[in-house]
Design a protein around this motif. Structure first.
Motif, mmCIF file in Angstrom:
data_model
loop_
_atom_site.group_PDB
_atom_site.id
_atom_site.type_symbol
_atom_site.label_atom_id
_atom_site.label_comp_id
_atom_site.label_asym_id
_atom_site.label_seq_id
_atom_site.Cartn_x
_atom_site.Cartn_y
_atom_site.Cartn_z
ATOM 1 N N LEU A 262 39.530 -59.118 23.137
ATOM 2 C CA LEU A 262 40.836 -59.372 22.516
ATOM 3 C C LEU A 262 40.921 -60.691 21.765
ATOM 4 C CD1 LEU A 262 43.107 -58.294 25.529
ATOM 5 C CD2 LEU A 262 42.210 -56.854 23.680
ATOM 6 N N ASP A 263 39.859 -61.465 21.746
ATOM 7 C CA ASP A 263 39.945 -62.813 21.187
ATOM 8 C C ASP A 263 40.189 -62.824 19.679
ATOM 9 O OD1 ASP A 263 39.604 -63.939 23.673
ATOM 10 O OD2 ASP A 263 37.418 -64.076 23.480
ATOM 11 N N GLU A 264 39.826 -61.751 18.978
ATOM 12 C CA GLU A 264 39.973 -61.732 17.520
ATOM 13 C C GLU A 264 40.999 -60.706 17.059
ATOM 14 O OE1 GLU A 264 36.214 -62.575 15.182
ATOM 15 O OE2 GLU A 264 35.366 -61.651 16.983
ATOM 16 N N LEU A 265 41.996 -60.435 17.887
ATOM 17 C CA LEU A 265 43.008 -59.450 17.509
ATOM 18 C C LEU A 265 43.772 -59.863 16.251
ATOM 19 C CD1 LEU A 265 44.705 -58.128 20.771
ATOM 20 C CD2 LEU A 265 43.211 -56.914 19.188
ATOM 21 N N THR A 266 44.039 -61.141 16.101
ATOM 22 C CA THR A 266 44.774 -61.595 14.920
ATOM 23 C C THR A 266 43.980 -61.303 13.647
ATOM 24 O OG1 THR A 266 45.837 -63.348 16.207
ATOM 25 C CG2 THR A 266 45.879 -63.569 13.812
ATOM 26 N N ALA A 267 42.675 -61.561 13.686
ATOM 27 C CA ALA A 267 41.830 -61.258 12.531
ATOM 28 C C ALA A 267 41.789 -59.755 12.273
ATOM 29 C CB ALA A 267 40.425 -61.807 12.759
ATOM 30 N N SER A 268 41.703 -58.977 13.350
ATOM 31 C CA SER A 268 41.686 -57.523 13.193
ATOM 32 C C SER A 268 42.982 -57.021 12.564
ATOM 33 C CB SER A 268 41.485 -56.853 14.556
ATOM 34 O OG SER A 268 40.181 -57.080 15.050
#
Length: 387
Positions: A262-268
């Motif tokens: 979940l660490d890159e949800l914002t990028a996704s």
């Protein structure tokens, strides 16, 4: 959870000696019993469509609801209506919990039909189904809240706290492989996971829209879709298309690159919204676009979106309505890498007509179409206008 519903539907089928079908309150199929009869009327068009498409039409829903099933607390008998595709009468068992209808169990009516004791026992099972639907809806609402909080949180501690809460809510699914999906615009601010295959969470959020600057646009739907392989985005693409169809003809979908955890949800989420915007701008991408397939729009969607008054001065006149055909000619010419023959064939015009138009484009913009940087400026401006 689906297995629990199936067991309860099978229990009702056994109690009433008839195949049962469970739908949620939106008439989306949840589970259905086996149909082993040779009687073709048991599979009338309404029941067949419900099972094959996993949803009834709005007209069918309105027809059944006219018999008061949304308010009923006990079995409701509904007569046959061949003109509506209902060849056999139905018995509807409302599925309720805490006074709220959450779904319906459907059976084909018979003569004389189930006895009162049988129906009472079936209603007790329907109440257990209602408790399951309630728990699932509450869990889905919690996930929607946590997922939406991650996508809208500011940087730093606020974002880290939101991710931690979502990670706890998802449990083991949190560290799995997933893709984020965006569908925009989304008409309903209260989405549900039910009916979205492989969805770990969904949320309605205000995503950047078509307006200038950082102002939020219309509501968009975000979905976190589980994947088995980073090379196979099929579950995410299917979910995006299903959701897009539910949202209406104006909606488009985007699918981000696959990621684990979940660490890159914002990028996704940025990728998914960018892909959805590109799908709206370029019909060739289809109604659902993958981030990896939108080419230069990966960069264009990351740029600030200026107001009309802030268009590049060299291109602003070309983008005015009287020069729409010239703007189209310029875009096709640049898409074709400046090859006159390909451009003329694509536009369906004579090459001399094309040369005249290119000359006019240069006069209006003051740009030199033989200069690489001038071409780049014009191409970016034309593509950006689509967004």
């Amino acid at each position: 959870m689906t297995g629990d519903y199936q067991e309860l539907v099978d229990e009702i089928s056994a109690l009433l000696d008839a195949p049962a079908t469970l739908e949620n309150r939106d008439f989306g199929l949840v589970a259905f019993g086996a149909h082993d009869s040779d009687d073709d009327t048991e599979m009338d068009p309404v029941r067949t469509r419900s099972i094959l498409t996993r949803r009834s039409t709005p007209a069918v829903r309105a027809w059944f609801e006219a018999f008061g099933i949304t308010r009923a607390t006990g079995p409701v008998r509904i007569p046959a209506a061949p003109e509506a595709g209902v060849f056999r009468g139905r018995v509807c068992l409302p599925v309720r919990h805490r006074g709220v209808v959450l779904g319906y169990v459907w059976l084909l009516d018979t003569d004389p039909g189930p006895a009162g004791e049988q129906l009472s026992a079936a209603m007790e099972v329907a109440a257990r189904i209602g408790a399951l639907l309630y728990d699932e809806a509450r869990a889905g609402a919690d996930l929607s809240r946590e997922f939406g909080a991650v996508l809208t949180a500011g940087p730093g501690r606020q974002h880290d706290t939101a991710v931690a809460a979502l990670r706890e809510a998802l449990g083991r699914d949190a560290e799995g492989l997933h893709a984020v999906v965006c569908v925009t615009p989304w008409p309903d601010a209260t989405p549900s996971v039910r009916g979205v295959a492989a969805a770990a969470a969904v949320a309605a959020v205000a995503a950047p829209g078509a307006g200038p600057g950082p102002d939020p646009g219309p509501m968009s739907l975000a979905a976190l879709i589980r994947l088995r392989s980073a090379d196979r985005l099929d579950p995410a693409l299917s979910a995006a298309d299903r959701l897009r169809t539910s949202a209406g003809p104006a909606a488009t979908g985007g699918v981000a690159a696959a990621r684990r955890g979940l660490d890159e949800l914002t990028a996704s989420w940025r990728e998914a919204t960018a892909a959805a915007r590109a799908a709206r701008a370029e019909p060739r991408f289809g109604p659902v676009a993958r981030w990896s397939a939108i080419g230069p729009y990966r960069l264009l969607t990351a740029l600030p979106r200026p107001a009309d008054t802030a268009r590049d001065p060299a291109v602003a006149s070309l983008l005015a309505p009287p020069h729409r055909d010239l703007a189209r000619t310029a875009e096709v010419f640049l898409d074709c890498a400046g090859q006159a023959s390909r451009t003329a064939a694509t536009l369906g015009v004579h090459r001399q007509t094309l040369y005249y138009r290119l000359s006019r484009i240069q006069q209006i913009t003051g740009l030199d179409l033989n200069d690489g940087e001038d071409r780049l400026l014009l191409h970016m401006a034309l593509k950006g206008e689509r967004l």
